[in-house]
Design a protein around this motif. Structure first.
Motif, short mmCIF file in Angstrom:
data_model
loop_
_atom_site.label_atom_id
_atom_site.label_comp_id
_atom_site.label_asym_id
_atom_site.label_seq_id
_atom_site.Cartn_x
_atom_site.Cartn_y
_atom_site.Cartn_z
N ALA A 195 -24.55 -56.51 -20.92
CA ALA A 195 -24.01 -55.35 -21.06
C ALA A 195 -24.97 -54.09 -20.00
CB ALA A 195 -24.69 -54.47 -22.31
N ASP A 196 -25.90 -54.45 -19.50
CA ASP A 196 -26.57 -54.00 -18.23
C ASP A 196 -26.39 -54.34 -17.10
OD1 ASP A 196 -28.11 -52.20 -20.62
OD2 ASP A 196 -29.31 -54.19 -21.11
N ALA A 197 -25.56 -55.40 -16.81
CA ALA A 197 -24.93 -56.12 -15.39
C ALA A 197 -24.27 -56.10 -15.28
CB ALA A 197 -26.63 -57.63 -14.97
N SER A 198 -23.92 -55.99 -13.65
CA SER A 198 -22.71 -57.23 -13.24
C SER A 198 -22.65 -57.89 -12.05
CB SER A 198 -21.62 -55.72 -12.80
OG SER A 198 -21.84 -55.34 -12.10
N ILE A 199 -22.03 -59.32 -11.86
CA ILE A 199 -21.75 -60.05 -10.87
C ILE A 199 -20.28 -59.75 -10.93
CG2 ILE A 199 -22.04 -62.37 -10.58
CD1 ILE A 199 -24.91 -61.16 -10.87
N ALA A 200 -20.43 -59.65 -8.90
CA ALA A 200 -19.33 -59.94 -8.52
C ALA A 200 -19.29 -60.33 -7.48
CB ALA A 200 -18.29 -58.34 -8.03
N PHE A 201 -18.07 -61.13 -6.51
CA PHE A 201 -17.83 -62.53 -6.01
C PHE A 201 -17.04 -61.50 -5.46
CE2 PHE A 201 -19.90 -65.56 -8.01
CZ PHE A 201 -21.05 -65.98 -7.32
N GLU A 202 -16.48 -61.58 -3.90
CA GLU A 202 -15.81 -60.53 -3.16
C GLU A 202 -15.57 -61.84 -1.23
OE1 GLU A 202 -16.42 -56.89 -2.31
OE2 GLU A 202 -16.31 -56.03 -4.17
N PRO A 203 -14.20 -61.79 -1.67
CA PRO A 203 -14.03 -62.61 0.09
C PRO A 203 -14.99 -62.24 1.11
CG PRO A 203 -12.13 -61.67 -1.17
CD PRO A 203 -13.16 -60.93 -1.53
N ALA A 204 -15.48 -63.24 2.21
CA ALA A 204 -15.99 -62.85 3.15
C ALA A 204 -15.26 -63.44 4.41
CB ALA A 204 -17.47 -63.14 3.00
N GLU A 205 -16.15 -63.62 5.87
CA GLU A 205 -15.42 -64.33 6.36
C GLU A 205 -15.70 -65.80 6.29
OE1 GLU A 205 -19.67 -63.32 7.13
OE2 GLU A 205 -17.75 -61.70 6.55
N GLY A 206 -14.29 -66.42 7.25
CA GLY A 206 -14.65 -67.72 7.50
C GLY A 206 -14.35 -68.47 6.17
N GLY A 207 -13.56 -67.89 5.14
CA GLY A 207 -13.29 -68.28 3.70
C GLY A 207 -14.72 -68.47 2.66
N ARG A 208 -15.87 -67.79 3.53
CA ARG A 208 -16.73 -67.74 2.17
C ARG A 208 -16.65 -66.32 1.76
NH1 ARG A 208 -20.42 -71.95 4.68
NH2 ARG A 208 -22.08 -71.04 3.03
N ARG A 209 -17.75 -66.54 0.38
CA ARG A 209 -17.48 -65.65 -0.29
C ARG A 209 -18.81 -64.20 -0.99
NH1 ARG A 209 -13.07 -64.08 -3.34
NH2 ARG A 209 -14.21 -64.45 -5.69
N ARG A 210 -19.13 -63.77 -1.18
CA ARG A 210 -19.89 -62.52 -0.64
C ARG A 210 -20.84 -62.34 -2.13
NH1 ARG A 210 -18.43 -58.70 2.96
NH2 ARG A 210 -19.31 -59.69 4.56
N LEU A 211 -21.87 -62.30 -2.54
CA LEU A 211 -22.54 -61.91 -3.89
C LEU A 211 -22.73 -59.98 -4.32
CD1 LEU A 211 -23.04 -62.83 -7.26
CD2 LEU A 211 -25.33 -63.10 -6.10
N TYR A 212 -22.38 -59.62 -5.20
CA TYR A 212 -23.05 -58.58 -5.14
C TYR A 212 -23.34 -58.42 -6.99
CZ TYR A 212 -20.77 -56.18 -1.60
OH TYR A 212 -19.58 -56.12 -0.08
N VAL A 213 -24.89 -57.82 -6.38
CA VAL A 213 -25.68 -57.56 -8.84
C VAL A 213 -25.74 -56.34 -7.91
CG1 VAL A 213 -27.66 -58.33 -9.54
CG2 VAL A 213 -26.58 -60.31 -7.72
N SER A 214 -26.36 -55.58 -9.99
CA SER A 214 -26.26 -54.15 -9.67
C SER A 214 -26.24 -54.22 -11.18
CB SER A 214 -25.12 -53.45 -9.61
OG SER A 214 -25.22 -52.28 -10.14
N ALA A 215 -27.22 -54.10 -11.78
CA ALA A 215 -28.07 -53.90 -12.61
C ALA A 215 -29.50 -52.65 -13.31
CB ALA A 215 -28.99 -55.38 -13.14
N ARG A 216 -28.50 -52.39 -14.84
CA ARG A 216 -29.42 -51.34 -15.07
C ARG A 216 -30.41 -51.87 -16.06
NH1 ARG A 216 -27.52 -49.60 -10.51
NH2 ARG A 216 -25.95 -48.59 -11.01
N LEU A 217 -31.81 -51.57 -16.01
CA LEU A 217 -32.56 -52.22 -16.82
C LEU A 217 -33.64 -51.36 -17.18
CD1 LEU A 217 -32.45 -56.27 -14.92
CD2 LEU A 217 -31.12 -55.43 -16.83
N GLY A 218 -34.25 -51.87 -18.00
CA GLY A 218 -35.51 -51.15 -18.62
C GLY A 218 -36.48 -52.28 -18.35
N ALA A 219 -37.98 -52.33 -19.82
CA ALA A 219 -38.42 -53.32 -20.27
C ALA A 219 -38.34 -54.49 -20.42
CB ALA A 219 -39.64 -52.76 -20.38
N VAL A 220 -37.34 -55.01 -20.23
CA VAL A 220 -36.87 -56.32 -20.86
C VAL A 220 -36.53 -57.53 -20.00
CG1 VAL A 220 -35.04 -54.94 -21.47
CG2 VAL A 220 -34.74 -56.02 -19.37
#
Length: 403
Positions: free
Chosen positions: A277-302
């Protein structure tokens, strides 16, 4: 219009009305016979009613040996309606109960020819085929029951799921997989929840070959591979993985982000995001048929939280970890770690990124899990883009890994 024509018309109308009334009463009596046979004599003489009533009595007492009453009502029904499938089946059960096994098989076979939709007859024929040790006939009756009586799945799937642990039964089931029996997909999904069912289902799929069941293989692979890896059956999981389209052994040792390694069809052998619930992971197209990873998280003292993981098959040796762009160090960080997998169990991590130490894979660590973690000691955020990760062999620079 002449009186002759008028008279004929009246006769036709009266005859049609009589036929319609008889048909209506016959249909009504058939409905009542199936639901309340004891009430039929009150309004309509139905010679089949005693058989239906007695059939319900026997159904409520499955351990009861059919007595002469069973034979009497069945014979009475056959006098009224020769080749009635229920009466033939009832006579077959009576004959089997009194030791007339060949007669029982002939009667049940005749009942099946009249109507293949009688589930009780198919169950009886399954029992008879099992008692003869005839696997092919048993599966043929399973097939007919499952095709004609969808409600039979709850009864038959668990029995058949346990039976496919036997290699002989699996081999005889291969034609049903190859020819796409309409119930086979649901059956194999059901087998996943049975003890040892995933292994048996995987062996059955592999024995059937990939050519004729690619779609079924793709549908089942994620669940099958997850069960097999979870139980530690890595050799069978690898065989099943290699049977999938576009899969190869090199992919198992490649942690990079590509179209293949992010495809969910490969189950744990592809990258799998862990819901949070506090984070998201996403893969998006990149050059050469590869994928790029995006990480976004809103975290407390967990503490550390796993967001991404994948099962690898790195050969023994020493490896240096590469990430582009490089990860930040400090309080808000992205961390990678490797754990050895043994018989489905996770031991303590053998390597963690961020301290420049090499990853050392020993021969007893044949399968590994690579995980991405985020952590924070404050109510802060982690936002990162990762273009590439990899493990570079470093055996020439470092001491060789020892068991």
């Amino acid at each position: 219009m002449s009186f002759v024509h008028a008279g004929r018309r009246v006769v036709i109308v009266v005859a049609a009305a009589a036929i319609a009334a008889a048909a209506c009463l016959f249909a009504f009596s058939a409905t009542v016979r199936n639901h309340a046979p004891d009430r039929i004599p009150a309004f309509w003489h139905d010679p089949l009613a005693p058989m239906s009533e007695w059939g319900q009595t026997l159904a409520q007492q499955p351990d009861r040996i059919p007595d002469d009453r069973t034979r009497e009502v069945a014979v009475q029904a056959l006098r009224a309606q020769p080749l009635n499938p229920v009466a033939l089946r009832m006579l077959a059960i009576w004959a089997a109960g009194h030791g007339y096994l060949r007669r029982a098989d002939r009667l049940a076979g005749l009942s099946e020819k009249v109507s293949r939709r009688d589930l009780s007859n198919q169950l009886f024929m399954i029992e008879r085929a099992v008692s003869r040790g005839d696997v092919a006939a048993t599966l043929a009756h399973y097939d007919m029951a499952l095709r004609t009586s969808p409600n039979s799945k709850q009864l038959l799937f668990p029995i058949l799921s346990a039976a496919i642990a036997d290699p002989t039964i699996r081999q005889d089931l291969v034609p049903y997989v190859r020819h796409g029996a309409p119930w086979i997909g649901g059956f194999l999904f059901n087998a996943l929840d049975m003890p040892g069912g995933a292994s048996s289902a995987a062996e059955l799929l592999l024995a059937s070959g990939r050519k004729n069941n690619v779609a079924l293989l793709i549908d089942l692979a994620p669940g099958l591979l997850t069960h097999l890896v979870g139980s530690g059956d890595f050799p069978l999981a690898e065989r099943l993985f290699l049977a999938l389209p576009k899969a190869d052994a090199a992919m198992l040792a490649d942690p990079s982000f590509t179209m293949r390694t992010t495809d969910p069809v490969y189950g744990p052998f592809g990258w799998r995001a862990i819901e949070s619930a506090d984070a998201s992971i996403a893969f998006e197209p990149a050059e050469g048929g590869r994928r790029r990873l995006y990480v976004s998280a809103r975290l407390g003292a967990v503490g550390d939280q796993i967001l991404l993981q994948r099962t690898l098959h790195l050969p023994p040796g020493n490896y240096l970890f590469v990430q582009q762009p490089e990860a930040k160090t400090g309080e808000n960080s992205i961390t990678w770690r490797v754990t050895c997998l043994k018989a489905g169990d996770s031991s303590a991590p053998i390597w963690t990124s961020g301290n420049d130490s090499p990853l050392r894979i020993v021969p007893t660590c044949g399968w590994q899990r690579l995980e991405l973690l985020v952590g924070s000691d404050r109510s802060d955020a982690v936002d990162a883009r990762i273009d590439r990760i990899g493990f570079a062999r470093a055996d020439s620079l470092l001491p060789q890994a020892q068991p």
